[in-house]
Design an enzyme around this catalytic site. Structure first.
Site, PDB file in Angstrom:
ATOM      1  N   LYS A  38      34.241 -17.462  -6.394  1.00  0.00           N
ATOM      2  CA  LYS A  38      35.020 -18.108  -5.337  1.00  0.00           C
ATOM      3  C   LYS A  38      34.969 -17.224  -4.107  1.00  0.00           C
ATOM      4  O   LYS A  38      34.859 -15.996  -4.215  1.00  0.00           O
ATOM      5  CB  LYS A  38      36.484 -18.269  -5.762  1.00  0.00           C
ATOM      6  CG  LYS A  38      36.706 -19.172  -6.962  1.00  0.00           C
ATOM      7  CD  LYS A  38      38.188 -19.249  -7.283  1.00  0.00           C
ATOM      8  CE  LYS A  38      38.457 -20.098  -8.504  1.00  0.00           C
ATOM      9  NZ  LYS A  38      39.897 -20.151  -8.845  1.00  0.00           N
ATOM     10  N   HIS A  76      39.914 -15.364  -1.473  1.00  0.00           N
ATOM     11  CA  HIS A  76      41.079 -16.139  -1.062  1.00  0.00           C
ATOM     12  C   HIS A  76      42.028 -15.271  -0.248  1.00  0.00           C
ATOM     13  O   HIS A  76      42.228 -14.094  -0.536  1.00  0.00           O
ATOM     14  CB  HIS A  76      41.795 -16.697  -2.289  1.00  0.00           C
ATOM     15  CG  HIS A  76      42.773 -17.782  -1.983  1.00  0.00           C
ATOM     16  ND1 HIS A  76      44.029 -17.539  -1.500  1.00  0.00           N
ATOM     17  CD2 HIS A  76      42.658 -19.139  -2.069  1.00  0.00           C
ATOM     18  CE1 HIS A  76      44.659 -18.692  -1.299  1.00  0.00           C
ATOM     19  NE2 HIS A  76      43.858 -19.674  -1.648  1.00  0.00           N
ATOM     20  N   HIS A  99      44.791 -12.890  -1.733  1.00  0.00           N
ATOM     21  CA  HIS A  99      44.552 -11.544  -2.254  1.00  0.00           C
ATOM     22  C   HIS A  99      44.660 -10.471  -1.164  1.00  0.00           C
ATOM     23  O   HIS A  99      44.478  -9.289  -1.442  1.00  0.00           O
ATOM     24  CB  HIS A  99      43.173 -11.470  -2.906  1.00  0.00           C
ATOM     25  CG  HIS A  99      43.072 -12.253  -4.176  1.00  0.00           C
ATOM     26  ND1 HIS A  99      43.512 -11.770  -5.387  1.00  0.00           N
ATOM     27  CD2 HIS A  99      42.596 -13.493  -4.421  1.00  0.00           C
ATOM     28  CE1 HIS A  99      43.308 -12.686  -6.332  1.00  0.00           C
ATOM     29  NE2 HIS A  99      42.749 -13.737  -5.771  1.00  0.00           N
TER      30      HIS A  99
END
Length: 536
Positions: free
Chosen positions: A107, A110, A113
């Site tokens: 991924k 994000h 994080h």
């Protein structure tokens, strides 16, 4: 340097009270009231005046000695100033392992994080500044049932061509699509479960696809960490410890700690009463492991490999129960070092969005911060002098994100507001950078002049002393709020204590002061994870 003055005062207190000076050092700012009527202290070279107040004793220090001692240490040991106090000595030494950031592979990074990355980096920097050996670990989410979904989805609709040209974008598309299909199609859920079982069995084709996902993701993450000024000593992950989970289960079984429920799951009783009113599940009914199983294996492996004295996990507060269970299991297994494992929890960021809409990925946040900061800088005449305005805008923008993250209580969620984040005034990263850049500009203008702290007599005015007094509070450099307070004091001093037009002696003393505080400000910023800029 505060320790020098504390010890001078402590020596007098020890002489009067007949106790060791070490007793008084941590109590200098809180001497019990009983002493007030009994102490007959005399003035000396360091202490100019002693007076008793209500429950306190006030010591007025000799201003020239204050300036002389502080500037001497600042000139000789600028990097250690503020973190090598006697009051912090008990915190120093040892080996600290800090696990932080820990995004999920396959991924894009994000934005959620970001807080773990900022806070964990600060803790690691601080521990290193205090004298610890620090090991920075990025424990990637690279195993688990979600990879069953992703693997099954990629086998159904993935494209190797897209994986080469737009790797993370394509994986994200596949993951979203397969999750949508799994909600209403039992066959998709079954395929996902089967793919994960293939991974756990070590099936070659499934593992080859998983490795490809992992390598692509780590390369992308390293690029983003470089932008943030963050580095790691070790990239680890759940998959690395998967093969160790059976050893964990065997040990738990041998110790009589692992129980099997009616549903066929394997659990550890955490109730203390043996009634399973509270338990942690370590194995699913289909025989696959869980996150906590791999975390136990990871903790045991790290202790063996690194021999840490303390281990710090930095994750959001939703994982508080998970880490409580993890530490409980480790202690139940007889590992007393688990008492020196700590979970640093934090609240969530709400409402982080760009002009294009709601933010999902960290890179969008970094681009937005740079773009907005660059636009603000272009409205300033000084930015025209910059050789690399985009790089400066990025560093200042990241500084703004970091300071914003530390402004509120750690455990509280906070609402993200770009206008507040990028304000040029107040307790902001922009103001910290602006203050540092102004000091750098002042020192550049007088670069040909030689200056030393031989004559400090011009630094006994109230403005200079207020800056020196703040420096005397040796622990302030590790606190963001105190760093901001300091930057405001320095900004006022910069305005009220001119170098140009002053006599040679005054100019020399002030340049020495400003050079010293610039070093301290820069060191404090670096501990926070901020790269100081010299021009804005």
């Amino acid at each position: 340097m505060a320790c020098f003055f504390r010890r001078c005062v402590a020596l007098q207190l020890a002489e009067v009270c007949g106790l060791s000076e070490d007793v008084f050092i941590p109590l200098i700012s809180a001497v019990p009231n009983v002493f007030c009527s009994q102490l007959q202290m005399k003035r000396g070279a360091v202490v100019e005046e002693v007076s008793a107040g209500r429950g306190v004793i006030h010591f007025r220090l000799n201003r020239p000695i204050l300036a002389q001692k502080l500037l001497e240490q600042l000139c000789s040991e600028p990097d250690g100033f503020g973190v090598k106090s006697e009051l912090l000595r008990h915190l120093q030494g040892g080996r600290t392992l800090v696990e932080f950031s820990s995004p999920n592979i396959a991924k894009k990074f994000h934005a959620g994080h970001l807080r773990s990355t900022i806070i964990g980096n600060f803790i690691a920097n601080l521990k290193k500044a205090l004298g610890n050996e620090v090991i920075r670990v990025n424990y990637l989410g690279d195993w688990g049932m979600q990879f069953g979904l992703l693997g099954a989805g990629f086998e159904r609709s993935g494209s190797q061509e897209k994986l080469r040209t737009q790797p993370l974008e394509h994986l994200f598309e596949v993951y979203v699509q397969v999750n949508r299909e799994a909600e209403c199609d039992e066959s998709v859920r079954s395929a996902a479960a089967e793919f994960f079982r293939r991974l756990e069995r070590g099936e070659d084709q499934a593992l080859a696809l998983w490795r490809q996902f992992r390598e692509i993701t780590v390369d992308e993450y390293k690029r983003i960490y470089q932008r943030l000024g963050v580095h790691f000593d070790h990239y680890s992950g759940e998959a690395f410890h998967q093969h160790q989970t059976q050893n964990v289960l065997d040990e738990l079984m041998t110790r009589g700690l692992l129980k099997t429920t009616e549903k066929g799951t394997a659990v550890v009783d955490l109730s203390g009463a043996g009634d399973l009113s509270s338990y942690a599940t370590l194995v699913r009914s289909d025989g696959t492991s869980l996150y906590i199983t791999r975390d136990v294996a990871a903790a045991l492996d790290r202790k063996q490999r690194f021999g840490f004295d303390e281990m710090i996990y930095v994750t959001d507060k939703s994982q508080t129960v998970h880490f409580r269970q993890l530490f409980h299991i480790l202690l139940a297994m007889g590992h007393q070092w688990a008492e020196r494992c700590v979970h640093v929890a934090f609240g969530l960021v709400q409402g982080m969005s760009t002009r294009r809409g709601e933010v999902v990925f960290l890179e969008d946040v970094l681009e937005e911060a740079r773009s907005r900061m660059l636009n603000n800088m272009r409205q300033s005449s000084t930015s025209k002098e910059l050789e690399e305005p985009e790089q400066t805008a990025e560093r200042v923008g990241i500084s703004a994100l970091i300071v914003q993250d530390f402004r509120g209580p750690l455990m509280s969620d906070y609402k993200f507001d770009w206008d507040k984040v990028l304000q040029a005034h107040g307790d902001t990263g922009v103001f910290l950078q602006y203050t540092h850049a102004r000091l750098c500009s002042l020192l550049r203008r007088h670069a040909r002049e030689t200056y030393s702290c031989c004559d400090v007599s011009p630094l006994v005015d109230s403005r200079s002393v207020s800056v020196l007094q703040h420096l005397l509070r040796a622990r302030w450099v590790v606190l963001m709020r105190s760093l901001c307070v300091f930057s405001h004091l320095v900004a006022v001093a910069h305005r009220e204590l001119p170098v140009k037009g002053s006599s040679a002696a005054v100019a020399q003393a002030r340049l020495c002061l400003f050079s010293a505080v610039r070093s301290v400000l820069a060191n404090g910023m670096r501990i926070l994870g901020i790269t100081p800029v010299e021009k804005m």
